[in-house]
Design a protein around this motif. Structure first.
Motif, mmCIF file in Angstrom:
data_model
loop_
_atom_site.group_PDB
_atom_site.id
_atom_site.type_symbol
_atom_site.label_atom_id
_atom_site.label_comp_id
_atom_site.label_asym_id
_atom_site.label_seq_id
_atom_site.Cartn_x
_atom_site.Cartn_y
_atom_site.Cartn_z
ATOM 1 N N ALA A 100 0.811 -1.214 0.000
ATOM 2 C CA ALA A 100 0.000 0.000 0.000
ATOM 3 C C ALA A 100 0.844 1.264 0.000
ATOM 4 N N TYR A 101 2.032 1.212 0.574
ATOM 5 C CA TYR A 101 2.783 2.437 0.824
ATOM 6 C C TYR A 101 4.072 2.514 0.022
ATOM 7 N N ASP A 102 4.394 3.733 -0.354
ATOM 8 C CA ASP A 102 5.709 4.002 -0.930
ATOM 9 C C ASP A 102 6.733 4.196 0.178
ATOM 10 N N TYR A 103 6.295 4.817 1.293
ATOM 11 C CA TYR A 103 7.180 5.049 2.428
ATOM 12 C C TYR A 103 6.439 4.796 3.731
ATOM 13 N N ILE A 104 7.085 4.053 4.619
ATOM 14 C CA ILE A 104 6.589 3.909 5.984
ATOM 15 C C ILE A 104 7.647 4.486 6.910
ATOM 16 N N ILE A 105 7.227 5.431 7.733
ATOM 17 C CA ILE A 105 8.135 6.104 8.666
ATOM 18 C C ILE A 105 7.776 5.644 10.073
ATOM 19 N N VAL A 106 8.750 5.132 10.791
ATOM 20 C CA VAL A 106 8.540 4.658 12.159
ATOM 21 C C VAL A 106 9.042 5.728 13.123
ATOM 22 N N GLY A 107 8.115 6.410 13.762
ATOM 23 C CA GLY A 107 8.459 7.457 14.719
ATOM 24 C C GLY A 107 8.127 8.838 14.191
ATOM 25 N N ALA A 108 7.229 9.544 14.888
ATOM 26 C CA ALA A 108 6.815 10.892 14.475
ATOM 27 C C ALA A 108 7.461 11.932 15.379
ATOM 28 N N GLY A 109 8.792 11.852 15.508
ATOM 29 C CA GLY A 109 9.505 12.781 16.372
ATOM 30 C C GLY A 109 10.195 13.879 15.590
ATOM 31 N N SER A 110 11.347 14.322 16.084
ATOM 32 C CA SER A 110 12.049 15.438 15.462
ATOM 33 C C SER A 110 12.383 15.149 14.009
ATOM 34 N N ALA A 111 12.752 13.922 13.691
ATOM 35 C CA ALA A 111 13.060 13.558 12.308
ATOM 36 C C ALA A 111 11.833 13.079 11.553
ATOM 37 N N PRO A 160 23.034 24.266 3.945
ATOM 38 C CA PRO A 160 21.788 24.580 3.237
ATOM 39 C C PRO A 160 20.546 23.929 3.859
ATOM 40 N N TYR A 161 20.715 22.777 4.493
ATOM 41 C CA TYR A 161 19.566 22.109 5.109
ATOM 42 C C TYR A 161 19.179 22.752 6.437
ATOM 43 N N PHE A 162 20.165 23.246 7.172
ATOM 44 C CA PHE A 162 19.826 24.045 8.350
ATOM 45 C C PHE A 162 19.023 25.269 7.922
ATOM 46 N N LYS A 163 19.479 25.927 6.870
ATOM 47 C CA LYS A 163 18.805 27.142 6.412
ATOM 48 C C LYS A 163 17.407 26.830 5.874
ATOM 49 N N ARG A 164 17.276 25.709 5.166
ATOM 50 C CA ARG A 164 15.973 25.357 4.594
ATOM 51 C C ARG A 164 14.936 25.084 5.666
ATOM 52 N N SER A 165 15.386 24.530 6.773
ATOM 53 C CA SER A 165 14.438 24.185 7.833
ATOM 54 C C SER A 165 13.940 25.402 8.592
ATOM 55 N N GLU A 166 14.672 26.503 8.522
ATOM 56 C CA GLU A 166 14.553 27.586 9.490
ATOM 57 C C GLU A 166 13.648 28.730 9.034
ATOM 58 N N ASP A 167 12.864 29.236 9.971
ATOM 59 C CA ASP A 167 12.179 30.516 9.804
ATOM 60 C C ASP A 167 12.736 31.425 10.895
ATOM 61 N N PRO A 199 20.347 19.690 14.812
ATOM 62 C CA PRO A 199 21.033 18.771 13.903
ATOM 63 C C PRO A 199 20.185 17.581 13.468
ATOM 64 N N THR A 200 19.326 17.087 14.346
ATOM 65 C CA THR A 200 18.461 15.968 13.971
ATOM 66 C C THR A 200 17.483 16.389 12.881
ATOM 67 N N ILE A 201 16.947 17.583 13.001
ATOM 68 C CA ILE A 201 16.040 18.106 11.968
ATOM 69 C C ILE A 201 16.792 18.268 10.649
ATOM 70 N N MET A 202 18.016 18.767 10.721
ATOM 71 C CA MET A 202 18.839 18.884 9.512
ATOM 72 C C MET A 202 19.053 17.527 8.861
ATOM 73 N N ILE A 203 19.373 16.521 9.678
ATOM 74 C CA ILE A 203 19.596 15.172 9.148
ATOM 75 C C ILE A 203 18.374 14.700 8.358
#
Length: 568
Positions: free
Chosen positions: A39-50, A157-164, A550-554
């Motif tokens: 059914a799924y293209d992606y299954i993500i285990v854990g709805a935390g920071s990442a 660039p990923y730190f910057k993309r995440s940030e407001d 850093p976890t969000i960046m990852i």
């Protein structure tokens, strides 16, 4: 139970609209539509920071079906969204896994509480909101270890993309991203004086720890917007919950991964006593954190073969590094009693002042209730040999026996120091094949001579701060560990007795190519297909600062890699 089958019950409670729509459609067909084969293209285990980041980015293509599984519930507790509310959500089993370490010889046999978020947003929903990325040298070190694409220039660039960023965009910061980053909305005499004390000691004042230079003293920035917490659930997940191709299942305790040969093909989990199995035609992504991700791997037969065999878990893939390389920042919290009632202890103890605090927050979204876990940060070097800062101070204008508990009934503040790059490593191990049993956490704190020396040096520096001309007039006495603790040996013993985690476990599914590595530089699990790990567990070495940013960046970087690999 075969892939695509379920035990007969349908989900109820804790659902967003997409989940309810899926079940309504399923009712007409007599089966749970969301769990049809492949059914799924992606299954993500854990709805935390990442996990919330991944859910947002991977579901942006409406042609891709994404399932997000979270063991905790919805982030409805109002204390989650009040910055100072971590006092109410830590050690609360409704929002916290309430992990506890094994007795640790480095702490004179003590066990520590290890709070981890068990709710949408994960630890970003219960942490101290402190936004710190670490040093550019941390990421260059990751690259030097053989992890292509992870240098500072690669990840910025990923730190910057995440940030407001409230202060606006520049070479180091971005605006318009999902994660709000804002200035502290309260200042205090005590905090201002601590920054002045740093300058008196030759440490520069610094208003941005995430720019060109980290070393210095200043106020933290927070992951908050308008005086309210901005968790990854708030910033990344809730704005896209309407997407028909994204399903979020809460209270889903993952039991194991199911394999088709060497390929991860499904996730088996339980929800409210019923068993489910969700199939995946694309990739399964573990984002359960430095404790949860290695636990799921080992429950699934992926890990040190001898350990799995001891628990009668069939070995799918002998991968010795799973659960190893555990690193954490250990904080030594020194407490100083003040001569005047200038700390938060005094406000909380006074009913009138406490009421005014609440009123100010309700009316203005300002005041003490907007505080993070600490207000002032100092990055400093304990010796001339340190090429970059090797300790971090967290100044808290309050005191308690330990974070998350009630404040003391006297005026006092806490000067906490942690060694930024500990050499000591521990491990995560299973207690049993039962997913409901918390794993055994062996931190192995203060195991090396260097860790011991830097920890003692940090304690001495706390005392130098207290003795400065600007701070000394405020201080009545040192309460913890106390002025009688003088020699290096006694200071080290005190550290073993009073230190606490600063909530930064990482490294247990490390990235690399060495024998202890679990994932490669694209975060794919070595030797298997269709399986990645994306969270703080992949860090080969802990960053020199707080770990949430850093976890969000990852996760931001991983989402691009996952989508690029899917395109071929």
């Amino acid at each position: 139970m075969k892939p695509g089958q379920h035990s007969g019950g349908q989900h109820s409670g804790g659902q967003h609209s997409g989940e309810r729509q899926a079940e309504a459609a399923a009712g007409a067909k007599g089966a749970l539509l969301a769990h049809d084969p492949a059914a799924y293209d992606y299954i993500i285990v854990g709805a935390g920071s990442a996990g919330c980041v991944l859910a947002n980015r991977l579901s942006a293509d409406p042609a891709k079906r994404v399932l997000l599984l979270e063991a905790g519930g919805r982030d409805w507790n109002p204390w989650i969204h009040v910055p100072v509310g971590y006092f109410k959500t830590m050690h609360n089993p409704n929002t916290d896994w309430c992990y506890r370490t094994e007795p640790d010889k480095g702490l004179n046999g003590r066990s520590l509480d290890w709070p981890r978020g068990k709710v949408l947003g994960g630890s970003s929903s219960i942490n101290g909101l402190l936004y710190v990325r670490g040093q550019k040298e941390d990421y260059d070190h990751w690259r030097q270890l053989g992890n292509a694409g992870w240098s500072y220039d690669d990840v910025l660039p990923y730190f910057k993309r995440s940030e407001d960023q409230e202060r606006g965009a520049d070479d180091y910061h971005g605006t318009g991203g999902p994660l709000a980053v804002s200035n502290m909305r309260i200042r205090r005499e005590l905090c201002d004086r601590f920054i002045e004390a740093a300058v008196e000691l030759g440490i520069p004042a610094r208003d941005d720890f995430n720019g060109a230079e980290q070393e210095g003293a200043g106020y933290f920035q927070l992951t908050a917007r308008n005086g309210r917490r901005c968790s990854t659930a708030v910033g990344y997940l809730h704005p896209v919950r309407h997407r028909a191709n994204l399903e979020v299942v809460t209270h889903a305790q993952v039991e194991r991964l199911v394999f088709d040969g060497r390929r991860a093909a499904a996730v088996a989990y339980r929800r409210k006593g019923e068993a489910f199995q969700a199939s995946c035609r694309g990739e399964i992504v573990l984002a359960a954190g430095a404790i949860g991700s290695p636990q799921v791997l080992m429950l699934s037969g992926i890990g040190p073969g001898s350990h799995l065999q001891e628990l009668a878990i069939p070995v799918v893939h002998d991968l010795p590094g799973v659960g190893g390389n555990l690193q954490d920042h250990l904080q030594v919290r020194m407490v100083f009693q003040t001569k005047r009632p200038i700390t938060m202890n005094d406000q909380v103890r006074n009913p009138a002042k406490k009421a005014l605090m609440g009123l100010e927050y309700l009316v203005k979204r300002s005041g003490p209730l907007t505080m993070g876990a600490s207000q002032v940060c100092v990055f400093a070097r304990t010796s001339e040999e340190a090429a970059t800062p090797d300790i971090q101070f967290h100044l808290q204008p309050l005191s308690a026996d330990k974070p998350g508990e009630g404040l003391h009934k006297f005026s006092a503040f806490t000067s906490s120091t942690c060694q930024l790059r500990p050499e000591s490593t521990g491990r995560i191990a299973l207690r049993s094949p039962d997913a409901e049993d918390h794993p055994a956490i062996h931190p192995n704190y203060l195991d090396t001579v260097k860790d011991q020396a830097v920890t003692v040096a940090g304690m001495k520096m706390s005392r130098r701060f207290a003795a400065t001309q600007v701070m000394a007039p405020l201080i009545e006495k040192e309460l913890l560990p106390g002025p009688g603790v003088v020699s290096d040996e006694d200071l080290l013993d005190a550290a073993r007795n009073i230190s606490q985690t600063i909530y930064h476990p990482v490294g247990t599914c490390k990235m690399g190519r060495d024998p202890g590595a679990v994932v490669d530089e694209r975060l794919a699990v070595h030797g298997l297909q269709g399986l990645r790990v994306v969270d703080a567990s992949i860090m080969p070495a802990i960053v020199s600062g707080n770990t949430n940013a850093p976890t969000i960046m990852i996760a931001e970087k991983a989402s691009d890699m996952i989508l690029a690999d899917a395109r071929g």
